[in-house]
Design a protein around this motif. Structure first.
Motif, PDB file in Angstrom:
ATOM      1  N   ALA A  19       0.833  -1.204   0.000  1.00  0.00           N
ATOM      2  CA  ALA A  19       0.000   0.000   0.000  1.00  0.00           C
ATOM      3  C   ALA A  19       0.869   1.257   0.000  1.00  0.00           C
ATOM      4  O   ALA A  19       0.597   2.217  -0.724  1.00  0.00           O
ATOM      5  CB  ALA A  19      -0.931  -0.007   1.212  1.00  0.00           C
ATOM      6  N   GLY A  20       1.935   1.229   0.785  1.00  0.00           N
ATOM      7  CA  GLY A  20       2.848   2.371   0.823  1.00  0.00           C
ATOM      8  C   GLY A  20       3.526   2.612  -0.510  1.00  0.00           C
ATOM      9  O   GLY A  20       3.671   3.755  -0.959  1.00  0.00           O
ATOM     10  N   LYS A  21       3.943   1.543  -1.172  1.00  0.00           N
ATOM     11  CA  LYS A  21       4.611   1.688  -2.462  1.00  0.00           C
ATOM     12  C   LYS A  21       3.649   2.218  -3.531  1.00  0.00           C
ATOM     13  O   LYS A  21       4.042   3.041  -4.359  1.00  0.00           O
ATOM     14  CB  LYS A  21       5.214   0.363  -2.903  1.00  0.00           C
ATOM     15  CG  LYS A  21       6.434  -0.032  -2.081  1.00  0.00           C
ATOM     16  CD  LYS A  21       6.958  -1.384  -2.521  1.00  0.00           C
ATOM     17  CE  LYS A  21       8.165  -1.808  -1.719  1.00  0.00           C
ATOM     18  NZ  LYS A  21       8.716  -3.090  -2.201  1.00  0.00           N
ATOM     19  N   PHE A  22       2.401   1.743  -3.502  1.00  0.00           N
ATOM     20  CA  PHE A  22       1.429   2.286  -4.460  1.00  0.00           C
ATOM     21  C   PHE A  22       1.140   3.753  -4.145  1.00  0.00           C
ATOM     22  O   PHE A  22       0.956   4.561  -5.063  1.00  0.00           O
ATOM     23  CB  PHE A  22       0.148   1.447  -4.503  1.00  0.00           C
ATOM     24  CG  PHE A  22       0.236   0.304  -5.463  1.00  0.00           C
ATOM     25  CD1 PHE A  22       0.142   0.520  -6.826  1.00  0.00           C
ATOM     26  CD2 PHE A  22       0.424  -0.994  -5.004  1.00  0.00           C
ATOM     27  CE1 PHE A  22       0.238  -0.536  -7.738  1.00  0.00           C
ATOM     28  CE2 PHE A  22       0.525  -2.055  -5.897  1.00  0.00           C
ATOM     29  CZ  PHE A  22       0.427  -1.832  -7.262  1.00  0.00           C
ATOM     30  N   ALA A  23       1.112   4.113  -2.866  1.00  0.00           N
ATOM     31  CA  ALA A  23       0.946   5.525  -2.497  1.00  0.00           C
ATOM     32  C   ALA A  23       2.121   6.338  -3.035  1.00  0.00           C
ATOM     33  O   ALA A  23       1.926   7.446  -3.571  1.00  0.00           O
ATOM     34  CB  ALA A  23       0.834   5.667  -0.980  1.00  0.00           C
ATOM     35  N   ALA A  24       3.334   5.788  -2.934  1.00  0.00           N
ATOM     36  CA  ALA A  24       4.516   6.481  -3.462  1.00  0.00           C
ATOM     37  C   ALA A  24       4.397   6.651  -4.976  1.00  0.00           C
ATOM     38  O   ALA A  24       4.759   7.699  -5.520  1.00  0.00           O
ATOM     39  CB  ALA A  24       5.789   5.706  -3.107  1.00  0.00           C
ATOM     40  N   LEU A  34       6.494   2.448  -9.757  1.00  0.00           N
ATOM     41  CA  LEU A  34       5.389   1.535 -10.074  1.00  0.00           C
ATOM     42  C   LEU A  34       5.879   0.093 -10.203  1.00  0.00           C
ATOM     43  O   LEU A  34       5.213  -0.831  -9.739  1.00  0.00           O
ATOM     44  CB  LEU A  34       4.675   1.967 -11.357  1.00  0.00           C
ATOM     45  CG  LEU A  34       3.534   1.047 -11.818  1.00  0.00           C
ATOM     46  CD1 LEU A  34       2.432   0.959 -10.763  1.00  0.00           C
ATOM     47  CD2 LEU A  34       2.974   1.530 -13.152  1.00  0.00           C
ATOM     48  N   THR A  35       7.058  -0.119 -10.826  1.00  0.00           N
ATOM     49  CA  THR A  35       7.556  -1.489 -10.959  1.00  0.00           C
ATOM     50  C   THR A  35       7.795  -2.112  -9.589  1.00  0.00           C
ATOM     51  O   THR A  35       7.499  -3.292  -9.376  1.00  0.00           O
ATOM     52  CB  THR A  35       8.856  -1.567 -11.782  1.00  0.00           C
ATOM     53  OG1 THR A  35       9.874  -0.806 -11.154  1.00  0.00           O
ATOM     54  CG2 THR A  35       8.634  -1.102 -13.197  1.00  0.00           C
ATOM     55  N   ASP A  36       8.304  -1.326  -8.649  1.00  0.00           N
ATOM     56  CA  ASP A  36       8.524  -1.849  -7.292  1.00  0.00           C
ATOM     57  C   ASP A  36       7.187  -2.137  -6.613  1.00  0.00           C
ATOM     58  O   ASP A  36       7.039  -3.144  -5.932  1.00  0.00           O
ATOM     59  CB  ASP A  36       9.354  -0.854  -6.474  1.00  0.00           C
ATOM     60  CG  ASP A  36       9.958  -1.481  -5.245  1.00  0.00           C
ATOM     61  OD1 ASP A  36      10.453  -2.626  -5.328  1.00  0.00           O
ATOM     62  OD2 ASP A  36       9.941  -0.829  -4.186  1.00  0.00           O
ATOM     63  N   ALA A  37       6.222  -1.265  -6.813  1.00  0.00           N
ATOM     64  CA  ALA A  37       4.889  -1.480  -6.230  1.00  0.00           C
ATOM     65  C   ALA A  37       4.236  -2.723  -6.824  1.00  0.00           C
ATOM     66  O   ALA A  37       3.639  -3.529  -6.097  1.00  0.00           O
ATOM     67  CB  ALA A  37       4.007  -0.246  -6.461  1.00  0.00           C
ATOM     68  N   MET A  38       4.357  -2.898  -8.133  1.00  0.00           N
ATOM     69  CA  MET A  38       3.767  -4.069  -8.779  1.00  0.00           C
ATOM     70  C   MET A  38       4.424  -5.352  -8.275  1.00  0.00           C
ATOM     71  O   MET A  38       3.769  -6.370  -8.103  1.00  0.00           O
ATOM     72  CB  MET A  38       3.904  -3.968 -10.308  1.00  0.00           C
ATOM     73  CG  MET A  38       3.104  -2.843 -10.935  1.00  0.00           C
ATOM     74  SD  MET A  38       1.328  -3.057 -10.751  1.00  0.00           S
ATOM     75  CE  MET A  38       1.053  -4.404 -11.875  1.00  0.00           C
ATOM     76  N   GLU A  39       5.733  -5.294  -8.035  1.00  0.00           N
ATOM     77  CA  GLU A  39       6.444  -6.466  -7.529  1.00  0.00           C
ATOM     78  C   GLU A  39       5.941  -6.838  -6.142  1.00  0.00           C
ATOM     79  O   GLU A  39       5.975  -8.001  -5.749  1.00  0.00           O
ATOM     80  CB  GLU A  39       7.950  -6.195  -7.508  1.00  0.00           C
ATOM     81  CG  GLU A  39       8.804  -7.444  -7.565  1.00  0.00           C
ATOM     82  CD  GLU A  39       8.954  -8.104  -6.219  1.00  0.00           C
ATOM     83  OE1 GLU A  39       9.119  -9.331  -6.185  1.00  0.00           O
ATOM     84  OE2 GLU A  39       8.907  -7.406  -5.199  1.00  0.00           O
ATOM     85  N   SER A  40       5.441  -5.867  -5.412  1.00  0.00           N
ATOM     86  CA  SER A  40       4.894  -6.137  -4.082  1.00  0.00           C
ATOM     87  C   SER A  40       3.684  -7.062  -4.150  1.00  0.00           C
ATOM     88  O   SER A  40       3.411  -7.790  -3.194  1.00  0.00           O
ATOM     89  CB  SER A  40       4.500  -4.824  -3.387  1.00  0.00           C
ATOM     90  OG  SER A  40       5.647  -4.073  -3.093  1.00  0.00           O
ATOM     91  N   ILE A  41       2.962  -7.016  -5.255  1.00  0.00           N
ATOM     92  CA  ILE A  41       1.830  -7.933  -5.430  1.00  0.00           C
ATOM     93  C   ILE A  41       2.336  -9.375  -5.383  1.00  0.00           C
ATOM     94  O   ILE A  41       1.721 -10.244  -4.768  1.00  0.00           O
ATOM     95  CB  ILE A  41       1.080  -7.639  -6.744  1.00  0.00           C
ATOM     96  CG1 ILE A  41       0.425  -6.253  -6.687  1.00  0.00           C
ATOM     97  CG2 ILE A  41       0.036  -8.721  -7.029  1.00  0.00           C
ATOM     98  CD1 ILE A  41      -0.141  -5.776  -8.013  1.00  0.00           C
ATOM     99  N   VAL A  42       3.488  -9.611  -6.003  1.00  0.00           N
ATOM    100  CA  VAL A  42       4.096 -10.938  -5.984  1.00  0.00           C
ATOM    101  C   VAL A  42       4.465 -11.316  -4.550  1.00  0.00           C
ATOM    102  O   VAL A  42       4.247 -12.448  -4.118  1.00  0.00           O
ATOM    103  CB  VAL A  42       5.328 -10.997  -6.913  1.00  0.00           C
ATOM    104  CG1 VAL A  42       6.033 -12.339  -6.809  1.00  0.00           C
ATOM    105  CG2 VAL A  42       4.921 -10.715  -8.355  1.00  0.00           C
ATOM    106  N   ASN A  43       5.020 -10.363  -3.793  1.00  0.00           N
ATOM    107  CA  ASN A  43       5.391 -10.638  -2.397  1.00  0.00           C
ATOM    108  C   ASN A  43       4.174 -11.036  -1.572  1.00  0.00           C
ATOM    109  O   ASN A  43       4.228 -11.982  -0.784  1.00  0.00           O
ATOM    110  CB  ASN A  43       6.038  -9.411  -1.749  1.00  0.00           C
ATOM    111  CG  ASN A  43       7.415  -9.143  -2.267  1.00  0.00           C
ATOM    112  OD1 ASN A  43       8.021  -9.970  -2.921  1.00  0.00           O
ATOM    113  ND2 ASN A  43       7.919  -7.961  -1.977  1.00  0.00           N
ATOM    114  N   VAL A  44       3.101 -10.300  -1.722  1.00  0.00           N
ATOM    115  CA  VAL A  44       1.887 -10.590  -0.952  1.00  0.00           C
ATOM    116  C   VAL A  44       1.334 -11.953  -1.356  1.00  0.00           C
ATOM    117  O   VAL A  44       0.981 -12.765  -0.490  1.00  0.00           O
ATOM    118  CB  VAL A  44       0.827  -9.477  -1.141  1.00  0.00           C
ATOM    119  CG1 VAL A  44      -0.510  -9.877  -0.542  1.00  0.00           C
ATOM    120  CG2 VAL A  44       1.323  -8.171  -0.503  1.00  0.00           C
TER     121      VAL A  44
END
Length: 172
Positions: A19-24, A34-44
């Protein structure tokens, strides 16, 4: 059970970091972020799969599984992480300093969560926790590279750097 409690904490933190990365991203409009935020989906997703496997592994032996369900933990350790990245039309980058701070803090938290997961996994002989921890820590290394690139973008204001970051880290 300890393993499940640890993994629940990791999943909760991963959701908050995502959520923080998408806010960023919404603050900065940077496709690198955005690429880092999208990668967070994989982490979750990986965290949820690990949590599910730990719940299943904790089930007692039964008639169909006389040795128990413990080996299901191996499933979460063997998942192939693959993300599809898209490069958008370059646009104005905004509030990059705030975005850099959020991404860097998320990277540090990911590293610490990974360390926690690995140590607990070794202590309780859990391949799923060790693998999940290593995944979180490997994300930290790419985050360090991303932050370095974003700092370069911030200093130089050369717009194509953001697109290059998106292609590089999207490819990774």
């Amino acid at each position: 059970q300890v393993k499940q409690r640890v993994q629940r904490r990791i999943v909760l933190c991963s959701v908050m970091l995502m959520a923080g990365k998408f806010a960023a991203y919404f603050l900065t409009n940077s496709v690198g972020v955005l690429t880092d935020a999208m990668e967070s989906i994989v982490n979750v997703t990986a965290g949820l799969i690990s949590l599910y496997s730990l719940y299943r592994a904790a089930r007692p032996a039964d008639r169909n599984h006389p040795f128990g369900y413990g080996k299901i933990e191996l499933i979460s350790a063997s998942i192939v992480y693959e993300g599809i990245r898209r490069l958008f039309v370059p646009s104005q980058i905004e509030q990059l300093d705030t975005g850099i701070a959020i991404v860097a803090a998320a990277g540090a938290v990911n590293y610490l969560l990974g360390l926690y997961s690995i140590r607990t996994g070794r202590r309780y002989d859990s391949v799923a926790l060790v693998a999940g921890g290593r995944h979180l820590q490997s994300d930290t290394y790419s985050t360090i590279g991303l932050v370095a690139g974003l700092v370069l973008l911030y200093v130089t204001r050369i717009g194509w750097i953001d697109s290059a970051l998106a292609m590089l880290f999207g490819g990774i």
